[in-house]
Design a protein around this motif. Structure first.
Motif, PDB file in Angstrom:
ATOM      1  N   GLY B  86       0.710  -1.264  -0.112  1.00  0.00           N
ATOM      2  CA  GLY B  86      -0.024   0.011   0.106  1.00  0.00           C
ATOM      3  C   GLY B  86       0.728   1.308   0.188  1.00  0.00           C
ATOM      4  N   VAL B  87       1.844   1.398   1.067  1.00  0.00           N
ATOM      5  CA  VAL B  87       2.889   2.625   1.063  1.00  0.00           C
ATOM      6  C   VAL B  87       3.512   2.865  -0.550  1.00  0.00           C
ATOM      7  N   VAL B  88       3.979   1.534  -1.035  1.00  0.00           N
ATOM      8  CA  VAL B  88       4.894   1.693  -2.108  1.00  0.00           C
ATOM      9  C   VAL B  88       4.003   2.224  -3.364  1.00  0.00           C
ATOM     10  N   VAL B  89       2.661   1.563  -3.663  1.00  0.00           N
ATOM     11  CA  VAL B  89       1.912   1.698  -4.677  1.00  0.00           C
ATOM     12  C   VAL B  89       1.254   3.125  -4.555  1.00  0.00           C
ATOM     13  N   VAL B  90       0.688   3.684  -3.290  1.00  0.00           N
ATOM     14  CA  VAL B  90      -0.136   4.755  -3.045  1.00  0.00           C
ATOM     15  C   VAL B  90       0.964   6.134  -2.984  1.00  0.00           C
ATOM     16  N   GLY B  91       2.075   5.856  -2.470  1.00  0.00           N
ATOM     17  CA  GLY B  91       3.126   6.893  -2.568  1.00  0.00           C
ATOM     18  C   GLY B  91       3.832   6.945  -3.946  1.00  0.00           C
ATOM     19  N   GLY B  92       3.990   5.813  -4.456  1.00  0.00           N
ATOM     20  CA  GLY B  92       4.870   5.816  -5.702  1.00  0.00           C
ATOM     21  C   GLY B  92       3.573   6.457  -6.762  1.00  0.00           C
ATOM     22  N   LEU B  93       2.404   6.257  -6.824  1.00  0.00           N
ATOM     23  CA  LEU B  93       1.499   6.526  -7.782  1.00  0.00           C
ATOM     24  C   LEU B  93       1.520   8.375  -7.633  1.00  0.00           C
TER      25      LEU B  93
END
Lengths: 241, 108
Positions: B86-93
């Motif tokens: 979640g952190v990688v996908v949300v932050g990354g997006l």
């Protein structure tokens, strides 16, 4: 507060998607206009923070649970528009990857947690903080009260959306098609559990992070320049303020 | 990297590691019950609720691996993995979209 699929009927979830479209577009426009490239890592951190803070479920005495959302903090630090964008991204990913919040209820959830919390919290924060110093106790209190108010109001809005279902959507015999409980149950249940528990957690998280940021990293605050300028101007114009 | 940013990233890693604390709460949130719970509470499952509730099958439903046990020990690896995803996908997006759309600092 992540309303799942099946709790809201189309008479509720469709208008909430329709309401969200211009809000998303305008918030995106404002973020692009107001924020600088240097602030992008903080915007990304804010969205990731919202995502992760919502995983900290808090048990309460009635056996249910809930959590903070973090979007009041984001609204105060990076502005309400940034909070709408960052919270919405977290909610979309929670919905599609983790099944937290329904696909049909995504507009409703983005409205409740991504708009009601940050916008109302930001207004309360501005009203209470006034022209106080960045590191003043009054500004900390403003952040805490704003976070508490924002989450509690959003809980009331979510409770209202759910509680309207028996009135709006029922079969020929009057049996509810979606959320079976009416406003008299849903609104108090949502408001009280948040007011006495989850909104207090939201206030604590907000005030701790805000105290840290204002003391050690104030330049990331979105209107910091305006703030420094008004602080500088405060002395000569103190009598007119 | 910016020292302040490093501190926030360390705090984010700490939050991810601490997420299993959220598993202590076993009760569901208000209005997020499964069909069985509603059946028990009101004696029937509303027809619209029944038909919409299975609409989406999330790959990491309930922030856990499919088919994992219910105990806190069983759920912890999936919960931490979900937090990382979640952190990688949300932050990354947000990071990628932000870098693409938000103008450089030089014009300020």
């Amino acid at each position: 507060m992540h309303i799942p699929d099946g709790y809201l009927g189309p008479l509720t979830y469709i208008p909430l998607f329709v309401i969200m479209i211009p809000i998303w577009l305008y918030a995106g426009y404002r973020v692009q206009k107001d924020l600088r490239s240097k602030q992008v890592p903080y915007l990304a951190l804010a969205a990731a923070f919202s995502f992760v803070i919502m995983m900290f479920n808090v048990p309460i005495p009635d056996g249910s649970s809930g959590h903070a959302v973090g979007s009041a903090l984001v609204a105060i630090v990076l502005g309400p528009w940034a909070a709408i964008v960052s919270t919405s991204v977290a909610l979309v990913i929670q919905c599609f990857i983790f099944g937290d919040g329904g696909v049909t209820a995504l507009g409703a959830n983005c409205f409740n947690m991504g708009v009601v919390i940050p916008v109302s919290a930001y207004v309360v924060y501005k009203l209470i903080s006034g022209k106080s110093d960045l590191t003043s106790i009054r500004r900390l209190a403003a952040a805490a009260v704003a976070a508490w108010f924002g989450l509690t109001l959003a809980a009331g809005v979510a409770g209202t959306e759910m509680g309207l279902q028996p009135i709006l959507e029922h079969d020929a015999s009057g049996l509810p098609l979606y959320m079976p409980y009416g406003l008299g149950l849903t609104v108090p249940a949502m408001v009280l559990s948040h007011a006495f528990f989850f909104s207090i957690v939201e206030a604590l998280v907000t005030v701790l992070a805000f105290a840290y940021i204002t003391r050690f990293n104030p330049t990331i605050i979105w209107d910091y320049k305006k703030f420094v300028k008004s602080q500088g101007e405060n002395k000569p114009t103190a009598t007119t303020a | 990297m910016d020292r302040n940013l490093t501190i926030f990233l360390i705090a984010m890693v700490a939050l991810i590691v601490l997420t299993p604390i959220g598993l202590i709460a076993t009760g569901s949130a208000y209005g997020e019950w499964d069909s069985d719970t509603i059946q028990q509470a009101v004696g029937y499952v509303p027809a619209g609720l029944q038909s919409l509730s299975g609409l989406w099958n999330a790959p990491l439903a309930d922030y856990g691996f499919p088919g994992q046990g219910d105990t806190m020990a069983d759920a912890t690896p999936g919960y931490i993995f979900s937090a990382i995803v979640g952190v990688v996908v949300v932050g990354g997006l947000v990071y990628v979209a932000g870098k693409f759309f938000i103008k450089k600092d030089s014009d300020q």
